[in-house]
Design a protein around this motif. Structure first.
Motif, PDB file in Angstrom:
ATOM      1  N   THR A 423       0.855  -1.192   0.000  1.00 31.60           N
ATOM      2  CA  THR A 423       0.000   0.000   0.000  1.00 31.60           C
ATOM      3  C   THR A 423       0.885   1.234   0.000  1.00 31.60           C
ATOM      4  O   THR A 423       1.823   1.347   0.804  1.00 31.60           O
ATOM      5  N   LEU A 424       0.575   2.153  -0.903  1.00 34.65           N
ATOM      6  CA  LEU A 424       1.259   3.445  -0.957  1.00 34.65           C
ATOM      7  C   LEU A 424       0.256   4.546  -0.620  1.00 34.65           C
ATOM      8  O   LEU A 424      -0.932   4.425  -0.935  1.00 34.65           O
ATOM      9  N   VAL A 425       0.769   5.580   0.033  1.00 34.99           N
ATOM     10  CA  VAL A 425      -0.120   6.614   0.571  1.00 34.99           C
ATOM     11  C   VAL A 425       0.371   7.978   0.116  1.00 34.99           C
ATOM     12  O   VAL A 425       1.570   8.272   0.192  1.00 34.99           O
ATOM     13  N   ILE A 426      -0.553   8.808  -0.339  1.00 31.64           N
ATOM     14  CA  ILE A 426      -0.248  10.216  -0.602  1.00 31.64           C
ATOM     15  C   ILE A 426      -1.222  11.073   0.200  1.00 31.64           C
ATOM     16  O   ILE A 426      -2.370  10.681   0.432  1.00 31.64           O
ATOM     17  N   SER A 427      -0.740  12.215   0.644  1.00 31.86           N
ATOM     18  CA  SER A 427      -1.554  13.148   1.422  1.00 31.86           C
ATOM     19  C   SER A 427      -1.702  14.439   0.640  1.00 31.86           C
ATOM     20  O   SER A 427      -0.700  15.013   0.191  1.00 31.86           O
ATOM     21  N   VAL A 428      -2.924  14.872   0.499  1.00 30.90           N
ATOM     22  CA  VAL A 428      -3.247  16.118  -0.196  1.00 30.90           C
ATOM     23  C   VAL A 428      -3.619  17.146   0.867  1.00 30.90           C
ATOM     24  O   VAL A 428      -4.577  16.952   1.632  1.00 30.90           O
ATOM     25  N   ASN A 429      -2.857  18.222   0.941  1.00 31.26           N
ATOM     26  CA  ASN A 429      -3.049  19.226   1.987  1.00 31.26           C
ATOM     27  C   ASN A 429      -3.416  20.568   1.377  1.00 31.26           C
ATOM     28  O   ASN A 429      -2.812  20.996   0.375  1.00 31.26           O
ATOM     29  N   PHE A 430      -4.348  21.249   2.013  1.00 24.12           N
ATOM     30  CA  PHE A 430      -4.768  22.580   1.551  1.00 24.12           C
ATOM     31  C   PHE A 430      -5.467  23.280   2.706  1.00 24.12           C
ATOM     32  O   PHE A 430      -5.820  22.660   3.718  1.00 24.12           O
ATOM     33  N   LYS A 431      -5.676  24.580   2.552  1.00 21.72           N
ATOM     34  CA  LYS A 431      -6.317  25.394   3.577  1.00 21.72           C
ATOM     35  C   LYS A 431      -7.590  26.016   3.016  1.00 21.72           C
ATOM     36  O   LYS A 431      -7.605  26.482   1.877  1.00 21.72           O
ATOM     37  N   VAL A 432      -8.630  26.021   3.836  1.00 16.93           N
ATOM     38  CA  VAL A 432      -9.921  26.582   3.452  1.00 16.93           C
ATOM     39  C   VAL A 432     -10.225  27.766   4.357  1.00 16.93           C
ATOM     40  O   VAL A 432     -10.103  27.667   5.583  1.00 16.93           O
ATOM     41  N   ALA A 433     -10.622  28.885   3.746  1.00 15.09           N
ATOM     42  CA  ALA A 433     -10.839  30.115   4.503  1.00 15.09           C
ATOM     43  C   ALA A 433     -12.308  30.486   4.621  1.00 15.09           C
ATOM     44  O   ALA A 433     -12.627  31.606   5.023  1.00 15.09           O
ATOM     45  N   ASN A 434     -13.230  29.566   4.276  1.00 17.13           N
ATOM     46  CA  ASN A 434     -14.647  29.868   4.383  1.00 17.13           C
ATOM     47  C   ASN A 434     -15.408  28.589   4.714  1.00 17.13           C
ATOM     48  O   ASN A 434     -14.879  27.474   4.593  1.00 17.13           O
ATOM     49  N   GLY A 505      -9.596  26.157   7.946  1.00 17.52           N
ATOM     50  CA  GLY A 505      -8.160  26.062   8.165  1.00 17.52           C
ATOM     51  C   GLY A 505      -7.546  24.921   7.384  1.00 17.52           C
ATOM     52  O   GLY A 505      -7.886  24.674   6.226  1.00 17.52           O
ATOM     53  N   PHE A 506      -6.640  24.174   8.027  1.00 16.02           N
ATOM     54  CA  PHE A 506      -5.854  23.137   7.362  1.00 16.02           C
ATOM     55  C   PHE A 506      -6.669  21.863   7.177  1.00 16.02           C
ATOM     56  O   PHE A 506      -7.320  21.387   8.113  1.00 16.02           O
ATOM     57  N   ASN A 507      -6.650  21.315   5.961  1.00 13.66           N
ATOM     58  CA  ASN A 507      -7.364  20.089   5.631  1.00 13.66           C
ATOM     59  C   ASN A 507      -6.400  19.092   4.993  1.00 13.66           C
ATOM     60  O   ASN A 507      -5.489  19.481   4.254  1.00 13.66           O
ATOM     61  N   THR A 508      -6.624  17.808   5.266  1.00 14.38           N
ATOM     62  CA  THR A 508      -5.789  16.737   4.716  1.00 14.38           C
ATOM     63  C   THR A 508      -6.679  15.640   4.153  1.00 14.38           C
ATOM     64  O   THR A 508      -7.571  15.148   4.850  1.00 14.38           O
ATOM     65  N   VAL A 509      -6.414  15.276   2.907  1.00 15.08           N
ATOM     66  CA  VAL A 509      -7.081  14.146   2.276  1.00 15.08           C
ATOM     67  C   VAL A 509      -6.028  13.061   2.078  1.00 15.08           C
ATOM     68  O   VAL A 509      -5.060  13.251   1.335  1.00 15.08           O
ATOM     69  N   VAL A 510      -6.185  11.929   2.768  1.00 13.19           N
ATOM     70  CA  VAL A 510      -5.240  10.819   2.696  1.00 13.19           C
ATOM     71  C   VAL A 510      -5.789   9.790   1.707  1.00 13.19           C
ATOM     72  O   VAL A 510      -6.918   9.315   1.860  1.00 13.19           O
ATOM     73  N   ILE A 511      -4.973   9.459   0.705  1.00 19.16           N
ATOM     74  CA  ILE A 511      -5.378   8.509  -0.332  1.00 19.16           C
ATOM     75  C   ILE A 511      -4.469   7.286  -0.226  1.00 19.16           C
ATOM     76  O   ILE A 511      -3.263   7.376  -0.475  1.00 19.16           O
TER      77      ILE A 511
END
Length: 537
Positions: A423-434, A505-511
């Protein structure tokens, strides 16, 4: 209310302790990280600007009692504070200290006085006399001529007049005026910073580490006058003060107080700014904060046998509160929030897996100097609002797993599995201001071998709502089957699909990426990702 700067701030509140039970005060440390494109010297380098603000609050452990009283001593009041900030890792990075403050703060006294006076006196006297004579003579004549038929008609007239007048006048006036005025104004302003601050740079860290030394300056300059001689008891050591300072600390009957900051406690703020250029993709920064704190005491000693009264002054040994190192990721804190739809019209963020765009290029498991090492990749969107990184576990890899992991190609990111790295994992990180605008995650991907892959997608650690998707299509020209769409937020209250997986604020989507068929031959399973984006719905 939302403070936009908070998206870039890492903050810690640390207790300062002399020992396990005795608390000295607190330290509030704030780090503000901004991505900085360094284009000096005709170059374009990925850099980060780090602004560190440290506030140290230490009250007097012996509170000053108010009201009328007889005081013979003042004990354990704040006397000297030293604070150093340094970056201890990033040995191969380029670190530049661009600013730090305060530089120097000393005592200042200003006085002024103004006097003004004046006197006025005036006198006037006037006399006038004279006469006037006027005479006028007037003479006038008129004539007219006309015809009535052949006969001439007309007439002549004349007039004369004479006028004569004469007058005499005389006047006299006198006046006196006198007066005087005087004014006096005085002003006296005194701004006494009874503590002084001096700062310097430590050349051990290539002059990139500032140190501030705060010390009481009035009535007793503790930094300057701290000679204890020899054979003094420890930990509090008796200071030999100059004679001119003794009257400032006691008189004939009592001990005089130290500065008001020492009486009630200190509250100082220090600030420094660095520009850091990470090398080899290492964006974890480690800060060390070193504090030394001293207290002082002085007591009144009455005169005996006709001697003059004296004062005993002591300085404690250094208190060094243990502050653990502070570590955080520059890429994560320097990430910009997704723009609002009203600001850009699109509000999207996209990462295309092009080799030249990686902060840390991917490298699969390989044998390097007898060690099995994989290089996790890290990549940031051009608009600095999307961070994608490899968070796979390679700790169980063996020699037979060489080649497992992520590999770059010209247009996509390739994935290869192995027995111990299934299993390989990538994390997608971004910030939401609303909290009101809808966002959708898009993935452009396909399988490259016979066996497809399964994606388990977890948003912000909510494993109860894990989304499972399957990829079982090869790359196609139209690409309809190569596009995965996941709504991260749908605020349509009338829809059965209403949901909100995001947080402010900070959000993470783990795939998590794994073969679609268990116990399959790993060589028969392959996967590629061309791009990942987050866009407004």
């Amino acid at each position: 209310m939302l403070n936009h700067n908070d998206f870039y701030i890492f903050q810690r509140i640390i207790e300062l302790k002399e020992n396990e039970t005795k608390k000295l005060g607190i330290s509030i440390i704030r780090y503000e990280v901004r991505r900085y494109r360094d284009v000096r010297n005709l170059q374009d380098k990925l850099s980060y600007q780090i602004k560190c603000s440290q506030r140290i609050i230490i009250p007097n452990t012996t509170p000053y009692p108010l009201g009328a009283q007889h005081i013979t001593d003042f004990s354990d009041y704040p006397a000297i504070l030293s604070n150093t900030i340094k970056i201890t890792n990033l040995n191969e990075a380029v670190i530049e200290l661009v600013d730090y403050k305060p530089r120097t703060i000393n005592t200042s006294v200003t006085t002024s006085h103004t006097d003004a006076s004046g006197k006025m006196s005036s006198a006037s006297h006037g006399h006038s006399t004279g006469s006037t004579t006027s005479q006028s003579n007037t003479y006038g004549a008129s004539a007219s001529l006309g015809f009535f038929g052949l006969a001439a008609t007309g007439g002549v007239s004349a007039s004369a007049s004479h006028t004569s007048s004469s007058s005499h006048f005389q006047s006299e006036s006198t006046g006196d005026n006198s007066g005087s005025h005087s004014s006096s104004s005085g002003g006296e302003s005194m701004s006494v910073k009874d503590w002084a601050c001096n700062s310097y740079l430590d050349n051990k860290y290539q002059n990139q580490s500032p140190t501030w030394v705060w010390g009481q300056q009035y009535p007793w300059d503790i930094v300057k006058y701290n000679n204890v001689g020899v054979d003094n008891p420890k930990p509090n050591t008796l200071v030999k003060l100059p004679k001119f300072i003794i009257p400032l600390l006691c008189d004939d009957s009592q001990a005089l107080p130290p500065s008001q900051l020492s009486l009630f406690g200190i509250d100082f703020t220090m600030e420094s700014v660095w520009i850091v250029q990470p090398n080899n993709g290492d964006t974890q920064v480690l800060f060390d904060h070193s504090i030394e704190y001293y207290t002082a005491s002085h007591s009144f000693k009455a005169s005996t046998n006709g001697d003059e009264p004296s004062v005993n002054a002591t300085i404690s040994s250094a208190n060094k509160p243990n502050i653990s190192s502070v570590c955080f990721d520059l890429c994560s804190y320097g990430l910009d929030p997704l723009p609002n739809l009203a600001d850009t019209g699109s509000g999207g963020a996209i990462v295309g897996f092009i080799p030249s765009k990686f902060v840390t290029p991917p490298a699969p498991v390989d044998n390097v100097d007898g060690k099995l090492i994989a290089s996790p990749f890290k990549i940031i969107s051009g608009s600095n609002n999307l961070l994608i990184q490899d968070t796979s576990d390679y700790s169980k890899a063996t020699v037979q797993d060489i080649g497992a992991g992520f590999s770059p190609s010209e247009t996509a990111l390739s994935v290869q599995f192995s027995t111990n790295v299934p299993t390989l994992v990538i994390s997608v990180n971004f910030k939401v201001a609303n909290t009101s605008e809808d966002y959708t995650l898009f993935m452009k991907h396909w399988k490259t071998e016979m066996v497809g892959v399964m994606l388990n997608i977890t948003i912000n650690g909510n494993s109860m709502n894990t989304i499972t998707k399957y990829v079982d299509s090869l790359e196609s020209e139209g690409g309809e089957k190569n596009l995965l769409t996941i709504a991260l937020r749908n605020t349509d209250f009338g829809s059965i699909d209403y949901h909100d997986y995001l947080q402010l604020g900070f959000n993470t989507v783990v795939i998590e990426i794994s073969p679609l068929v268990e116990n399959t031959n790993m060589k028969n399973c392959g996967y590629q990702i061309r791009a990942i984006s987050i866009e407004k719905s």
